[in-house]
Motif scaffolding. Structure first.
Motif, short mmCIF file in Angstrom:
data_model
loop_
_atom_site.label_atom_id
_atom_site.label_comp_id
_atom_site.label_asym_id
_atom_site.label_seq_id
_atom_site.Cartn_x
_atom_site.Cartn_y
_atom_site.Cartn_z
N ARG A 73 23.45 48.51 4.90
CA ARG A 73 23.37 47.56 5.82
C ARG A 73 24.01 46.26 5.22
O ARG A 73 23.69 45.75 3.83
N VAL A 74 25.10 45.58 5.64
CA VAL A 74 25.65 44.58 5.03
C VAL A 74 24.97 43.37 4.60
O VAL A 74 24.79 42.62 3.68
N GLU A 75 24.02 43.02 5.54
CA GLU A 75 22.96 42.02 5.38
C GLU A 75 22.27 42.30 3.88
O GLU A 75 21.91 41.29 3.05
N LEU A 76 21.65 43.55 3.85
CA LEU A 76 20.94 43.76 2.83
C LEU A 76 21.92 43.69 1.22
O LEU A 76 21.46 43.23 0.44
N THR A 120 30.65 35.39 6.39
CA THR A 120 30.43 34.23 6.99
C THR A 120 29.44 34.20 7.87
O THR A 120 28.39 33.26 8.03
N ARG A 121 29.45 35.26 8.88
CA ARG A 121 28.48 35.57 9.87
C ARG A 121 26.77 35.74 9.20
O ARG A 121 26.04 35.37 9.82
N GLU A 127 20.94 31.59 7.00
CA GLU A 127 20.48 30.15 7.02
C GLU A 127 19.55 29.78 8.29
O GLU A 127 18.60 29.12 8.03
N GLN A 128 19.92 30.45 9.36
CA GLN A 128 18.93 30.42 10.54
C GLN A 128 17.67 31.09 10.08
O GLN A 128 16.69 30.49 10.83
#
Length: 152
Positions: A73-76, A120-121, A127-128
């Protein structure tokens, strides 16, 4: 860094104060070093600069980055990279760990082998969620938190 025949940039590592870096430690050709911060370099002879500890450190860093890049997973992957950067280069501040390396979203994308838009996304999502706080350009505070991950 090096680059492939199709011009894809491959980041080989990130080094900081006291680290030894240079062409004798790599088989890559081309091989280029890019400084993201002010640097004071000292020339070492090959026999003086390449000891067991230096080689072990390079191997361990390559393993760290390989494990981060192997994420599904990209976020991880991105969060693990930020955690690694905070641990290696960050400084403690009241809100967490300040990462002040001058890394652009493109630099981070090249480190992970993903697109700049994806970085960026994902940073916007972090941040949110309150995982990071973005300061002035290229500076991030990684909040002290635990991230839970599971896959089915």
């Amino acid at each position: 860094m090096t680059w492939l025949e199709d011009s894809t940039i491959v980041t080989l590592g990130l080094w900081g104060p006291g680290d030894v870096v240079g062409k004798p430690l790599s088989k890559c050709d081309p091989y280029q070093i890019e400084c993201l911060t002010k640097v004071e370099a000292t020339l070492l002879s090959v026999d003086r600069g390449l000891n067991r500890d230096v080689l072990l450190y390079h191997l361990q860093q390559a393993e760290d980055l390989a494990l981060i890049r192997a994420g599904k997973r990209v976020e991880l992957m991105l969060y693990q990279l930020l955690t690694w950067l905070a641990k290696k280069f960050g400084s403690e501040v009241d809100q967490g760990h300040l990462i002040d390396l001058g890394l652009t979203h493109q630099d981070i994308a090249e480190l992970l082998g993903i697109t700049r838009v994806t970085v960026t996304r994902a940073l916007g999502n972090f941040e949110q969620q309150g995982l990071i706080q973005r300061l002035s350009i290229h500076r991030i505070i990684l909040q002290d938190s635990q991230v839970w991950h599971y896959e089915i």
